[in-house]
Design an enzyme around this catalytic site. Structure first.
Site, PDB file in Angstrom:
ATOM      1  N   HIS A 123     -25.436 -83.810 -63.410  1.00 53.76           N
ATOM      2  CA  HIS A 123     -24.259 -83.439 -63.231  1.00 53.76           C
ATOM      3  C   HIS A 123     -23.023 -84.180 -63.575  1.00 53.76           C
ATOM      4  CE1 HIS A 123     -24.473 -79.643 -61.334  1.00 53.76           C
ATOM      5  NE2 HIS A 123     -25.596 -79.753 -61.258  1.00 53.76           N
ATOM      6  N   GLU A 150     -32.232 -67.090 -67.757  1.00 54.17           N
ATOM      7  CA  GLU A 150     -32.798 -68.575 -67.550  1.00 54.17           C
ATOM      8  C   GLU A 150     -34.150 -68.677 -67.038  1.00 54.17           C
ATOM      9  OE1 GLU A 150     -29.921 -70.512 -64.972  1.00 54.17           O
ATOM     10  OE2 GLU A 150     -29.627 -68.467 -63.852  1.00 54.17           O
ATOM     11  N   ASP A 200     -31.626 -74.115 -67.777  1.00 56.42           N
ATOM     12  CA  ASP A 200     -32.684 -73.897 -66.752  1.00 56.42           C
ATOM     13  C   ASP A 200     -34.031 -73.279 -67.665  1.00 56.42           C
ATOM     14  OD1 ASP A 200     -32.225 -74.961 -64.405  1.00 56.42           O
ATOM     15  OD2 ASP A 200     -31.141 -73.146 -63.643  1.00 56.42           O
ATOM     16  N   CYS A 217     -24.632 -70.040 -72.539  1.00 59.38           N
ATOM     17  CA  CYS A 217     -23.606 -71.127 -71.842  1.00 59.38           C
ATOM     18  C   CYS A 217     -24.140 -72.139 -71.534  1.00 59.38           C
ATOM     19  CB  CYS A 217     -23.036 -70.309 -70.826  1.00 59.38           C
ATOM     20  SG  CYS A 217     -24.316 -69.782 -69.548  1.00 59.38           S
TER      21      CYS A 217
END
Lengths: 570, 89
Positions: A190, A431, A455, A502
């Site tokens: 993150h 994912e 993921d 994405c």
């Protein structure tokens, strides 16, 4: 001067002073200090005691001025605890005797005092251990340079932390930080996502930057190369100032690509979308002439507010998005909580959160939360091209449940006589490997597909992207992964629906040509990657790339695949 | 040297604020001031040490003072204890 290295996650050069971010007590670790530094360490400790004393006295005077004297007595108690030799003297003995850092010495001492308090039967007295805890915590904040009363957005500083949690990240979004440095994390952590989204240089996975860098040290962060120069001499600073300029010139050159249509040499249109986490900064969507938002991670708006938002609150946010971005496609992903993104009030999953109750699983377990969000989205879809993206689907059974709940949301909206768009497109995030393998059954039931590579890689390769010990195994061009991506794109094309990608891969210019070759036509990424990817698109020839990509798909050797990818880009 | 027993009369006993008052008062004197309770001896100038003795209502503790101003110190401390540490009950 010394140099630290880590994983480069966001390019650019920053020169500024270190600001050590710490969660005080929870984060401190022991380290040994050489004998000749004992005096220095003790001095550091004395300073922290003096600073906290001044802070408490100041606070007490403030309270007096505001006639809140009843709080004053609590401060007296803390002042008294601070003055007690158990706190103000004994840790110095520990530093001297065991040659450990001041923070750790204080923690040892605190644990001992608290264990004494725990033995006391009188609950009233026992409670006072909280005062001891607070005093020690504040001392540690002074020791590591994080002062509680000082907000971290003053002058130009470089944040140095063990890790930046998603909610910490939100606090930094609007502050004037120059760069981020963290001990742990990888390219998809993150911290990396945050740094890219606000376009500042960052280096993660440095292992021990927080330990080695002192508060206020002068740092040069080279985000493109993943290195940090600590207390560099003047000539080095000058050199980096030149590099900083060059980098800015290069960035400006890319800016000239903003208005050029995104298509290949052989006139294949490649649609670019932006990933967003909030609605504060939408200008890159328009400035870069993108098709719209390819992924709106809605969990961040919940984390920002520290609560679940009700239907109307959410509706207003989504509707405003259609107003801010008229005529754009807006793909909004439903709540993807769990894993590393945990909203405070939600139950935490233990052990293996990535494989636990998260995303659509959580929503199906808490249908009220899900229906509330779906209702808000369907209503907002009346005002613009909103499409709903369902994360983490792993079976068609789940998909059927999702559809039932969406139908229920529509029924409720009809009975409530609220305006909504009944034809809102519903897409699935691919994912989970199970979904990618059995993709046809999903493609036939959905209006569009979006490949979430972060993921998908983690689950396919069984690699935790935040675990430093295995993060090198996280490989976005692994043959198994390329085959899965190709399979999803082909399946979507066959079913006549749009497929977008994405994950981080979409924003990696090294992989742009490969993905075009695999048949991908919709890329969604951080705004900071848009122009670099566009530059690659403008140099691409889709039909030639298709042929070359097929060759890469037939390869099983990492080295060979890497070489072939490099050849595409030459 | 003065060594005398005192009885705690205030309801809450030697809790945080009372301990703090006792430690602050003791610190004003040059003499060594010690509290002996349940075979434990602590420095009466350290608030946390007093607090950790967990002395409650009606408990008896021994005050041991030694130094040039011991008489004055004893009188002041005894007065504080007798006055319910200023808490009224």
């Amino acid at each position: 001067m010394f140099i630290l290295s880590g994983i480069p996650v966001s390019p650019g050069i920053a020169i500024g002073h270190a600001y050590i971010l710490a969660h005080a007590l929870g984060e401190i670790e022991p380290y040994s200090i050489p004998k000749n530094k004992v005096t220095h360490e003790i001095k550091r400790f004395n300073n922290s005691v003096r600073n906290l004393h001044l802070e408490l006295v100041h606070l007490k005077n403030e309270l007096k001025k505001n006639k809140m004297i009843e709080y004053g007595s609590f401060i007296d108690i803390q002042l008294s605890i601070l003055k007690d030799p158990k706190i103000s003297e004994d840790p110095k003995k520990i530093i001297k005797d065991t040659l450990t850092n001041a923070e750790w010495a204080l923690k040892i001492q605190m644990d001992e005092i608290i264990s004494k308090f725990n033995k006391i039967n009188n609950t009233y007295i026992k409670e006072r251990k909280n005062d001891v805890y607070q005093v020690c915590e504040n001392l540690i904040k002074y020791l590591i340079g994080h002062q509680s009363h000082k907000v971290s957005n003053d002058r130009n500083q470089i944040i140095v932390a063990h890790d930046i949690s998603p909610s910490d990240a939100l606090k930094f979004k609007n502050s004037n930080n120059l760069a981020f440095i963290t001990d742990i994390g990888g390219t998809t952590s993150h911290t990396a996502i945050l740094a890219k989204s606000i376009n500042i240089p960052s280096v993660v996975g440095t292992q021990n930057a927080k330990q080695l860098i002192n508060h206020d040290d002068l740092l040069i962060v080279d985000g493109g190369h993943g290195c940090i120069l600590v207390n560099p001499p003047n000539n080095v600073i000058e050199e980096y100032k030149i590099k900083q300029n060059l980098y800015e010139i290069e960035s400006k050159k890319l800016l000239s690509l903003q208005n050029i249509p995104s298509r290949t040499i052989d006139k294949t249109a490649i649609n670019l979308f932006v990933n967003i986490e909030d609605t504060n900064n939408l200008s890159p969507v328009i400035e870069n002439n993108t098709e719209g938002v390819g992924l709106f991670r809605t969990e961040f708006i919940f984390m920002d507010q520290h609560k679940m938002l009700d239907e109307n609150e959410q509706f207003v946010i989504y509707k405003n998005l259609t107003k801010s971005l008229p005529n754009k496609t807006l793909i909004i992903r439903t709540l993807d909580s769990g894993g590393d993104k945990i909203i405070e009030h939600m139950p935490h999953t233990n052990q293996n959160p990535a494989l636990g109750l998260r995303a659509i699983r959580f929503c199906l377990a808490e249908p009220d939360v899900f229906i509330t969000q779906i209702k808000a989205l369907l209503r907002a879809a009346y005002y613009g091209n909103i499409q709903i993206l369902i994360p983490m689907l792993s079976s068609t059974n789940e998909l059927r449940q999702v559809k039932l709940l969406i139908q229920r949301a529509k029924d409720i909206l009809s009975s409530e006589r609220k305006k909504y768009n009944p034809k809102t497109l519903i897409g699935g995030m691919i994912e989970v490997p199970a979904a990618a393998i059995d993709i046809d059954s999903f493609a036939n039931e959905l209006d569009f597909l979006s490949i979430g590579t972060n993921d998908l890689i983690q689950y396919t390769l069984a690699v935790d992207r935040t675990d430093d010990a295995v993060s090198h195994l996280y490989d976005s061009s692994h043959p198994a992964l390329l085959k899965l991506i190709k399979g999803v794109i082909d399946s979507g094309t066959k079913a006549g629906i749009e497929v977008s990608l994405c994950g981080e891969m979409a924003g990696d210019p090294r992989l742009t040509k490969l993905l075009i070759g695999l048949g991908l036509r919709n890329f969604s990424m951080h705004p900071s990657s848009l122009l670099k990817v566009k530059k690659m698109i403008l140099e691409s020839n889709a039909s030639k790339l298709k042929y070359k990509a097929n060759k890469i798909l037939r390869s099983h050797q990492k080295l060979e695949i890497d070489n072939l990818i490099n050849n595409l880009n030459d | 040297m003065i060594k005398k027993d005192l009885i705690i009369k205030n309801q809450l006993g030697l809790h945080a604020r009372a301990s703090n008052k006792l430690a602050t008062l003791s610190s004003k004197f040059k003499s060594n001031v010690e509290i002996i309770y349940n075979d434990e001896k602590v420095d009466a100038k350290n608030m946390m040490d007093i607090l950790l003795l967990s002395i409650g209502l009606h408990d008896t503790f021994t005050l041991k003072i030694e130094g040039s101003d011991e008489k004055k110190a004893f009188e002041s401390i005894a007065k504080l204890v007798d006055n319910f540490f200023g808490e009224g009950k």
